[in-house]
Design an enzyme around this catalytic site. Structure first.
Site, mmCIF file in Angstrom:
data_model
loop_
_atom_site.group_PDB
_atom_site.id
_atom_site.type_symbol
_atom_site.label_atom_id
_atom_site.label_comp_id
_atom_site.label_asym_id
_atom_site.label_seq_id
_atom_site.Cartn_x
_atom_site.Cartn_y
_atom_site.Cartn_z
ATOM 1 N N CYS A 37 0.830 -1.207 0.000
ATOM 2 C CA CYS A 37 0.000 0.000 0.000
ATOM 3 C C CYS A 37 0.860 1.252 0.000
ATOM 4 O O CYS A 37 2.068 1.213 0.260
ATOM 5 C CB CYS A 37 -0.890 0.048 1.251
ATOM 6 S SG CYS A 37 -1.941 -1.382 1.514
ATOM 7 N N ARG A 44 -6.753 -0.710 7.559
ATOM 8 C CA ARG A 44 -6.170 -0.894 8.882
ATOM 9 C C ARG A 44 -4.698 -1.279 8.755
ATOM 10 O O ARG A 44 -4.322 -2.143 7.954
ATOM 11 C CB ARG A 44 -6.928 -1.996 9.632
ATOM 12 C CG ARG A 44 -6.421 -2.248 11.035
ATOM 13 C CD ARG A 44 -7.252 -3.335 11.698
ATOM 14 N NE ARG A 44 -6.779 -3.619 13.044
ATOM 15 C CZ ARG A 44 -7.320 -4.524 13.842
ATOM 16 N NH1 ARG A 44 -8.363 -5.244 13.416
ATOM 17 N NH2 ARG A 44 -6.846 -4.722 15.058
ATOM 18 N N CYS A 71 -6.024 1.771 -2.106
ATOM 19 C CA CYS A 71 -5.193 2.953 -2.361
ATOM 20 C C CYS A 71 -4.493 2.906 -3.710
ATOM 21 O O CYS A 71 -3.887 3.899 -4.121
ATOM 22 C CB CYS A 71 -4.173 3.138 -1.243
ATOM 23 S SG CYS A 71 -2.898 1.846 -1.160
ATOM 24 N N ASP A 459 22.738 23.552 11.365
ATOM 25 C CA ASP A 459 22.366 24.644 12.263
ATOM 26 C C ASP A 459 23.255 24.620 13.508
ATOM 27 O O ASP A 459 23.394 23.590 14.178
ATOM 28 C CB ASP A 459 20.902 24.507 12.663
ATOM 29 C CG ASP A 459 20.426 25.677 13.487
ATOM 30 O OD1 ASP A 459 20.078 26.705 12.891
ATOM 31 O OD2 ASP A 459 20.412 25.564 14.730
#
Length: 500
Positions: A37, A44, A71, A459
């Site tokens: 999927c 589920r 899907c 960062d």
């Protein structure tokens, strides 16, 4: 997570939340059923021990799995486009959600995604079960229902605000989508208002509308908890003088739209546990749907905080921070191009200095909006046309002005920095521009492209907080927080009282 190296635990967390932002990045196989999927599949989810993950649909089939019929992760079995179809469908759905069909039409959306209109239609029908027109129709219907329920606008105005071509089409679609006429969703109103509203509702297709669009007040719902204080502090810290207005309990900013910029005011004081109140003054009521989508993305209202809490709550580094601020969100972008340009302006300077430079740019090139003296942030084309010397004139160094001008030129030439963009391609295009490094590219990917799994390992604050000596070490530590590394970064920045 990358297609070549999938972290199975991170992928399972992403699939458990059915977040469509991960569609196309991996595929989920269920060993007990032999079916694979997309991450957003409504079926589920299997137990963790029964789930395996693949970088492509072809890899899942090669391992003996067959496509889910709900899907439809397969597009054209065996074709060379098979592996990329999932990502194409996800990008198309994100763009349709943000109003691309209303703005560009289906043909224009296909051009933006660099495919033919026929191929786009075929992929969406196969993967999502609906055509671009059908998806956009449902989007319009959902927007219209919200306006009917929450505003006193006449139904004719709501029809055009939601993007319908006529009241007749509006009525037909609402009946088809919800099984009831639009008027049935109206909340009770006092008798005096009911007479005036009923008269407007009954005018039909040829009903006149006001010359100026009205101010609309909406409650934008979200899943609790939502850390409004942190979001408010972030937006206040990044407010650009002359463009944004901070008042007692509210924040007003321009929002680009098809018929001209709108003014949107977030009324923090009027918010509640499950919604944020906004006042929107569009140039045209037809722009309202796209403006609402933009605001939801900007305020990160569609995230599911419980998924993030479940994924990060037990981590020894991030867990305590999540416990203190469980509703922390990642601020998005009202305008991806403006966010990208502002990020370059803010490179290697303090946030205060960046706001000064940005305010000067707005004063020089911005367009007036409304009657309160506010201006829009200049478009990429305006910055490009202004030229290098004009950018030097607002106080930028030569190298910063050059980088800003190059980025503006790339944006004007079509560089896509919206949530519907191909994230890997956009990041590579940004890094190819002189003066733009990994920190800037990652920050733009996180905020403008809306990638929840983007970390910013270069960062300085993140490296210092994590005790990492370089970006590679910071990335290695952050790997455990996938697929919510963007939220982990936001928790670390907020805890450090640092607002990048």
């Amino acid at each position: 997570m990358t297609p070549t190296a999938i972290d199975a635990d991170a992928a399972y967390r992403a699939a458990s939340g059915r977040d469509p932002r991960f569609d196309g990045r991996f595929f989920l196989g269920v060993t007990t059923t032999g079916i694979y999927c997309r991450p957003s599949c409504p079926a589920r989810k299997p137990l963790r021990r029964n789930a395996v993950f693949f970088p492509s649909a072809a890899a899942a089939v090669a391992a003996g799995f067959r496509a889910c019929k709900r899907c439809r992760p397969d597009s054209l079995p065996g074709s060379r486009h098979w592996d990329a179809s999932g990502d194409l469908a996800a990008r198309a759905v994100r763009a349709i959600r943000d109003g691309a069909v209303d703005e560009l039409g289906v043909a224009g959306l296909a051009r933006r995604l660099a495919v033919s209109e026929r191929h786009l239609h075929r992929v969406l029908v196969a993967e999502v079960g609906a055509s671009p027109v059908q998806l956009n129709r449902t989007r319009r219907a959902q927007t219209a229902r919200t306006l009917v329920e929450q505003t006193e606008l006449p139904l004719v105005d709501i029809a055009f605000a939601a993007g319908f071509g006529s009241v007749r089409q509006f009525n037909d679609v609402m009946l088809s989508e919800f099984g009831a006429p639009p008027s049935s969703f109206r909340r009770p109103v006092p008798s005096a208002g009911r007479v005036a509203r009923a008269a407007a509702d009954e005018l039909g297709d040829d009903a006149p509308t006001a010359d100026a669009a009205p101010t609309v007040v909406l409650r934008l719902r979200h899943r609790a908890p939502y850390d409004g204080l942190a979001m408010r502090a972030f937006q206040a810290a990044h407010a650009v003088p002359g463009m944004d207005l901070i008042d007692d309990g509210s924040f007003t900013t321009p929002v680009p739209a098809a018929h001209g910029p709108a003014l949107a005011t977030v009324d923090w004081a009027a918010g509640a546990e499950d919604h944020i109140t906004v006042r929107i003054r569009p140039a045209d009521i037809a722009d309202l749907t796209g403006i609402v989508s933009t605001l939801r993305r900007w305020l990160d209202l569609d995230a599911d905080p419980q998924l993030i809490i479940d994924a990060l709550g037990a981590d020894p580094i991030i867990g305590p921070l999540v416990g203190r601020r469980p509703g922390l969100r990642v601020p998005g972008a009202i305008d991806g191009g403006a966010t990208a340009l502002l990020t370059v302006i803010g490179q290697a300077v303090s946030l205060g200095a960046a706001r000064v430079f940005a305010g000067r740019l707005v004063a020089a090139l911005g367009t007036p909006v409304g009657d309160g003296g506010l201006r829009t942030f200049p478009t990429a084309q305006q910055v490009t046309d202004a030229g290098f010397e004009a950018l030097r004139g607002i106080g930028l160094t030569s190298s910063r002005a050059s980088a800003l001008h190059r980025l503006a030129s790339a944006l004007a030439d079509g560089l896509d920095v919206t949530p519907g963009a191909d994230r890997a391609a956009t990041r590579a295009a940004l890094l190819a521009l002189p003066g733009i490094g990994p920190w800037t590219a990652d920050y733009i990917t996180l905020r403008a492209l809306g990638d929840p799994d983007t970390f910013v390992p270069d960062d300085l604050v993140l490296k210092k907080t994590l005790g990492a000596s370089n970006a590679r070490q910071a990335s290695a530590i952050a790997r455990a927080w996938s697929p919510w590394r963007g939220y982990a970064a936001m928790h670390l920045w907020t805890a450090s009282a640092y607002l990048p």
